[in-house]
Scaffold this active site. Structure first.
Site, short mmCIF file in Angstrom:
data_model
loop_
_atom_site.label_atom_id
_atom_site.label_comp_id
_atom_site.label_asym_id
_atom_site.label_seq_id
_atom_site.Cartn_x
_atom_site.Cartn_y
_atom_site.Cartn_z
N TYR A 33 0.83 -1.20 0.00
CA TYR A 33 0.00 0.00 0.00
C TYR A 33 0.86 1.24 0.00
O TYR A 33 2.06 1.20 0.26
CB TYR A 33 -0.95 0.00 1.21
CG TYR A 33 -0.32 0.37 2.53
CD1 TYR A 33 -0.51 1.63 3.08
CD2 TYR A 33 0.47 -0.54 3.24
CE1 TYR A 33 0.06 1.99 4.30
CE2 TYR A 33 1.05 -0.20 4.45
CZ TYR A 33 0.84 1.06 4.98
OH TYR A 33 1.42 1.41 6.18
N ARG A 101 -8.23 -20.62 -1.25
CA ARG A 101 -7.13 -20.30 -0.34
C ARG A 101 -5.99 -21.29 -0.50
O ARG A 101 -6.22 -22.51 -0.48
CB ARG A 101 -7.63 -20.31 1.11
CG ARG A 101 -6.59 -19.95 2.15
CD ARG A 101 -7.19 -19.96 3.55
NE ARG A 101 -6.21 -19.60 4.58
CZ ARG A 101 -5.39 -20.46 5.17
NH1 ARG A 101 -5.43 -21.75 4.83
NH2 ARG A 101 -4.53 -20.05 6.09
N LYS A 150 6.58 -2.03 1.87
CA LYS A 150 5.41 -1.41 2.52
C LYS A 150 4.19 -2.32 2.35
O LYS A 150 3.31 -2.10 1.51
CB LYS A 150 5.15 -0.02 1.95
CG LYS A 150 4.22 0.83 2.84
CD LYS A 150 4.18 2.26 2.34
CE LYS A 150 3.22 3.12 3.15
NZ LYS A 150 3.67 3.32 4.55
N GLU A 182 12.39 2.42 14.16
CA GLU A 182 11.52 3.46 13.63
C GLU A 182 10.28 3.55 14.50
O GLU A 182 10.15 2.80 15.48
CB GLU A 182 11.13 3.16 12.17
CG GLU A 182 10.47 1.82 11.97
CD GLU A 182 10.30 1.46 10.49
OE1 GLU A 182 10.38 2.36 9.64
OE2 GLU A 182 10.07 0.27 10.20
#
Length: 286
Positions: A33, A101, A150, A182
């Site tokens: 994202y 799945r 990300k 971070e």
């Protein structure tokens, strides 16, 4: 006004937006994202976000479903259709819906799922928190080792934010092997004797788009920068501390694990960097 949401080429009212229960983003967190800020109806640091998106997709061997021009057109329409003057655009790309799945990746012809939505915000630029600073606590960094991608694997950062809330703080900084990696959703910095200190890029941290811009602006302003690890104790003894992110820009940190940083107020370096970042980013916004 009902938001318009983008799903796989369609612009839909949010209550009509649907993604399959078999989508791997839902079942496996197999998705990446980006979040782009909007100021004055324009996209901030958009080129940087696209570059990182393409890197994240490549690291996970996922297909980039759009060209740069197509991504820009989609983002601009989302801004226009939702009347966003100040706010955020969330973009997510998953490996798609293989129809069932399975831990194994689906075949390469499985179409990715693309979703975008907007969040109208007020006072992004004129943030009350930036005027007084925020408090953070430290928590062990228990995330996976590819934090440079990300992905939507955000459960532990969410847990860290809840731990901060329970402790009466605003946010959390992760600590691994004695050093700050971070923040829960941001890159971290301290300032000591006029030197800005921040952890160097690696797989241990997200390669922040705002981080890159802020460090570039700091260098252009003749500020001294050291990319190295620092400890919580160093942060508590620093003259200033702050973090950067796409939605907070430059945010002063005035308390770390209950200890005041500096005089307990936002410092001049963070304030100057925030002003420079906002001014320069508005100039280059698209």
């Amino acid at each position: 006004m009902t938001r318009t949401v983008y799903v796989n080429g369609d612009y839909l009212p949010e209550d009509q937006a649907r993604v399959s229960v078999f989508d791997r983003g839902f079942l496996m967190a197999d998705a990446v994202y980006e979040v782009t800020s909007v100021l004055g109806g324009k996209l901030i640091d958009f080129a940087g976000h696209l570059t990182r998106l393409k890197r994240s997709l490549a690291e996970l061997e996922m297909t980039n479903p759009h060209s740069d021009d197509e991504w820009l057109a989609i983002h601009r329409r989302m801004v226009a259709d939702n009347g966003i003057d100040e706010g955020l655009i969330y973009l997510q790309v998953t490996r798609g819906n293989p129809g069932d799945r399975d831990f194994a990746y689906p075949s390469a012809d499985t179409a990715p799922t693309v979703v975008l939505f907007t969040q109208a915000k007020t006072q992004l630029a004129d943030s009350p928190a930036a005027k007084v600073g925020i408090s953070v606590i430290s928590v062990p960094d228990l995330r996976w080792s590819r934090r440079d991608i990300k992905t939507v694997q955000l459960l532990y950062p969410s847990m860290a934010k809840m731990a901060a809330k329970a402790a009466g703080a605003d946010d959390a900084w992760f600590v691994e092997d004695g050093f700050v990696t971070e923040g829960s959703s941001n890159n971290t910095y301290i300032v000591k004797d006029g030197v800005i200190v921040t952890r160097a890029l690696s797989n241990d941290i997200l390669h922040g788009i705002t981080r890159a811009a802020v460090l570039r602006f700091a260098a252009e302003a003749q500020m001294k920068i050291e990319e190295r690890n620092f400890t919580i104790a160093e942060a508590q003894a620093a003259d200033e501390a702050f973090y950067t992110s796409a939605s907070s820009f430059v945010m002063p940190v005035v308390s770390v694990d209950g200890a005041s940083v500096g005089d307990g107020k936002p410092g001049p370096v963070a304030a100057r960097l925030r002003d420079i970042y906002l001014e320069e980013s508005r100039k280059s916004a698209v």
